[in-house]
Design a protein around this motif. Structure first.
Motif, PDB file in Angstrom:
ATOM      1  N   PHE A 117       0.786  -1.188   0.110  1.00  0.00           N
ATOM      2  CA  PHE A 117       0.091   0.155   0.033  1.00  0.00           C
ATOM      3  C   PHE A 117       1.041   1.158   0.145  1.00  0.00           C
ATOM      4  CE2 PHE A 117      -1.785   3.543   2.555  1.00  0.00           C
ATOM      5  CZ  PHE A 117      -2.788   3.974   1.697  1.00  0.00           C
ATOM      6  N   LEU A 118       1.952   1.175   0.998  1.00  0.00           N
ATOM      7  CA  LEU A 118       2.724   2.519   0.974  1.00  0.00           C
ATOM      8  C   LEU A 118       3.448   2.578  -0.102  1.00  0.00           C
ATOM      9  CD1 LEU A 118       3.698   2.221   4.587  1.00  0.00           C
ATOM     10  CD2 LEU A 118       2.309   3.917   3.817  1.00  0.00           C
ATOM     11  N   GLU A 119       3.933   1.599  -0.818  1.00  0.00           N
ATOM     12  CA  GLU A 119       4.984   1.741  -2.283  1.00  0.00           C
ATOM     13  C   GLU A 119       4.038   2.175  -3.147  1.00  0.00           C
ATOM     14  OE1 GLU A 119       6.528  -1.961  -2.435  1.00  0.00           O
ATOM     15  OE2 GLU A 119       8.519  -1.212  -1.330  1.00  0.00           O
ATOM     16  N   SER A 120       2.777   1.631  -3.312  1.00  0.00           N
ATOM     17  CA  SER A 120       1.882   2.038  -4.372  1.00  0.00           C
ATOM     18  C   SER A 120       1.291   3.641  -4.365  1.00  0.00           C
ATOM     19  CB  SER A 120       0.728   0.865  -4.675  1.00  0.00           C
ATOM     20  OG  SER A 120      -0.081   1.106  -3.634  1.00  0.00           O
ATOM     21  N   THR A 121       1.222   3.809  -3.328  1.00  0.00           N
ATOM     22  CA  THR A 121       0.857   5.279  -3.153  1.00  0.00           C
ATOM     23  C   THR A 121       1.836   6.248  -3.082  1.00  0.00           C
ATOM     24  OG1 THR A 121       0.344   4.845  -0.592  1.00  0.00           O
ATOM     25  CG2 THR A 121      -1.417   4.554  -2.191  1.00  0.00           C
ATOM     26  N   GLY A 122       3.147   5.982  -2.773  1.00  0.00           N
ATOM     27  CA  GLY A 122       4.250   6.668  -2.815  1.00  0.00           C
ATOM     28  C   GLY A 122       4.505   7.331  -1.571  1.00  0.00           C
ATOM     29  N   GLN A 123       4.248   6.601  -0.496  1.00  0.00           N
ATOM     30  CA  GLN A 123       4.147   7.025   0.913  1.00  0.00           C
ATOM     31  C   GLN A 123       5.018   6.417   1.774  1.00  0.00           C
ATOM     32  OE1 GLN A 123      -0.251   8.788   1.532  1.00  0.00           O
ATOM     33  NE2 GLN A 123      -0.276   6.704   1.226  1.00  0.00           N
ATOM     34  N   LEU A 124       6.066   5.546   1.296  1.00  0.00           N
ATOM     35  CA  LEU A 124       6.678   4.929   2.168  1.00  0.00           C
ATOM     36  C   LEU A 124       7.903   5.748   2.800  1.00  0.00           C
ATOM     37  CD1 LEU A 124       7.652   2.093   2.828  1.00  0.00           C
ATOM     38  CD2 LEU A 124       9.208   1.879   0.967  1.00  0.00           C
ATOM     39  N   ARG A 125       8.150   6.906   2.167  1.00  0.00           N
ATOM     40  CA  ARG A 125       9.288   8.045   2.908  1.00  0.00           C
ATOM     41  C   ARG A 125       8.941   9.127   2.552  1.00  0.00           C
ATOM     42  NH1 ARG A 125      15.022   7.257   3.440  1.00  0.00           N
ATOM     43  NH2 ARG A 125      15.943   9.303   3.385  1.00  0.00           N
ATOM     44  N   SER A 126       9.220  10.135   3.372  1.00  0.00           N
ATOM     45  CA  SER A 126       9.088  11.501   3.202  1.00  0.00           C
ATOM     46  C   SER A 126      10.062  12.315   2.360  1.00  0.00           C
ATOM     47  CB  SER A 126       8.642  12.291   4.492  1.00  0.00           C
ATOM     48  OG  SER A 126       9.965  12.441   5.138  1.00  0.00           O
ATOM     49  N   PRO A 127       9.826  13.344   1.794  1.00  0.00           N
ATOM     50  CA  PRO A 127      11.021  14.263   1.436  1.00  0.00           C
ATOM     51  C   PRO A 127      11.680  14.851   2.758  1.00  0.00           C
ATOM     52  CG  PRO A 127       8.904  15.484   1.055  1.00  0.00           C
ATOM     53  CD  PRO A 127       8.587  14.159   1.471  1.00  0.00           C
ATOM     54  N   PRO A 128      12.764  15.240   2.515  1.00  0.00           N
ATOM     55  CA  PRO A 128      13.612  15.947   3.820  1.00  0.00           C
ATOM     56  C   PRO A 128      12.835  17.328   4.250  1.00  0.00           C
ATOM     57  CG  PRO A 128      14.956  16.020   1.836  1.00  0.00           C
ATOM     58  CD  PRO A 128      13.780  15.523   1.313  1.00  0.00           C
ATOM     59  N   PHE A 129      12.690  17.586   5.626  1.00  0.00           N
ATOM     60  CA  PHE A 129      12.071  18.546   6.210  1.00  0.00           C
ATOM     61  C   PHE A 129      13.164  19.634   6.607  1.00  0.00           C
ATOM     62  CE2 PHE A 129       9.173  15.021   7.315  1.00  0.00           C
ATOM     63  CZ  PHE A 129       7.951  15.685   7.394  1.00  0.00           C
ATOM     64  N   VAL A 130      13.547  20.645   5.658  1.00  0.00           N
ATOM     65  CA  VAL A 130      14.566  21.412   6.210  1.00  0.00           C
ATOM     66  C   VAL A 130      14.367  22.663   6.758  1.00  0.00           C
ATOM     67  CG1 VAL A 130      15.834  20.569   4.075  1.00  0.00           C
ATOM     68  CG2 VAL A 130      14.429  22.324   3.797  1.00  0.00           C
ATOM     69  N   ASP A 131      13.076  23.044   6.890  1.00  0.00           N
ATOM     70  CA  ASP A 131      12.808  24.165   7.574  1.00  0.00           C
ATOM     71  C   ASP A 131      11.544  24.023   8.404  1.00  0.00           C
ATOM     72  OD1 ASP A 131      13.841  26.143   5.810  1.00  0.00           O
ATOM     73  OD2 ASP A 131      12.553  25.781   4.431  1.00  0.00           O
ATOM     74  N   GLU A 132      11.628  24.658   9.676  1.00  0.00           N
ATOM     75  CA  GLU A 132      10.537  24.468  10.684  1.00  0.00           C
ATOM     76  C   GLU A 132       9.080  24.862   9.975  1.00  0.00           C
ATOM     77  OE1 GLU A 132       9.498  26.369  14.997  1.00  0.00           O
ATOM     78  OE2 GLU A 132      11.430  26.987  13.880  1.00  0.00           O
ATOM     79  N   GLY A 133       8.289  23.973  10.418  1.00  0.00           N
ATOM     80  CA  GLY A 133       6.765  24.181   9.751  1.00  0.00           C
ATOM     81  C   GLY A 133       6.501  23.528   8.363  1.00  0.00           C
ATOM     82  N   SER A 134       7.721  22.658   7.867  1.00  0.00           N
ATOM     83  CA  SER A 134       7.637  22.027   6.714  1.00  0.00           C
ATOM     84  C   SER A 134       6.756  20.725   7.137  1.00  0.00           C
ATOM     85  CB  SER A 134       8.797  21.558   6.236  1.00  0.00           C
ATOM     86  OG  SER A 134       9.556  22.461   5.544  1.00  0.00           O
ATOM     87  N   SER A 135       5.712  20.449   6.230  1.00  0.00           N
ATOM     88  CA  SER A 135       4.949  19.101   6.356  1.00  0.00           C
ATOM     89  C   SER A 135       4.943  18.072   5.346  1.00  0.00           C
ATOM     90  CB  SER A 135       3.455  19.795   6.771  1.00  0.00           C
ATOM     91  OG  SER A 135       3.613  20.535   7.804  1.00  0.00           O
TER      92      SER A 135
END
Length: 172
Positions: free
Chosen positions: A121-139
């Motif tokens: 499920f996570l792989e097929s929806t592209g949700q296995l890993r987030s992009p990097p959070f580099v700024d406070e408040g990034s979501s």
């Protein structure tokens, strides 16, 4: 039903898997948090009556009635990194991971510890890993629409601190 994602649509009725929010929308997120907090006090699945709107940097998401927005803050601290570290949600809910500092984080589900259907499920929806959070408040926003019920361990890949998402079946 899986959400559809027409390219470059200015607004969508469903959540795009793995949506990322930059700090430039922080005032809107603060307003959303103020609206969402009373619903969270009733526990998982409380939901609000009627559709709600979640504004992202380049998108608008309509949260259907009964869908709960579950908030997880990522912040480097003495008690760990995720607040809360144990997250409970139901199928169809939405989870938003938000950076509470500038330490640099990335969230990944632990693929080797996931049951095969959960990982698929996570792989097929592209949700296995987030992009990097580099700024406070990034979501990073993920949807649990179509997610199999089960246990989803995750961690911060930068600091190797663990968290846990438990997804339960939604009652008909």
């Amino acid at each position: 039903m899986r959400p559809s994602f027409p390219a470059l649509a200015p607004a969508r009725d469903r959540l795009r898997a793995g949506a990322f929010v930059m700090p430039s929308v922080r005032p809107l997120l603060v307003l959303l948090a103020a609206v969402a907090l009373p619903a969270c006090e009733g526990g998982v699945g409380g939901g609000e009556a009627g559709p709600r709107v979640l504004e992202l940097t380049h998108d608008t998401i309509r949260l259907e009635s009964g869908v709960t927005l579950v908030e997880v803050e990522i912040r480097r601290g003495a008690d760990g990194e995720f607040d809360p570290a144990r997250v409970e949600a139901r199928q169809g809910d939405v989870v938003r991971f938000t950076s509470g500092d500038r330490a640099g984080h990335a969230v990944a589900f632990l693929g080797g510890e996931l049951a095969p259907g959960l990982r698929e499920f996570l792989e097929s929806t592209g949700q296995l890993r987030s992009p990097p959070f580099v700024d406070e408040g990034s979501s990073w926003v993920i949807t649990l629409d179509g997610a199999p019920a089960g246990e989803y361990p995750f961690h911060c890949t930068t600091h190797n601190v663990r968290g846990h998402l438990s997804i339960s079946a939604r009652e008909p």
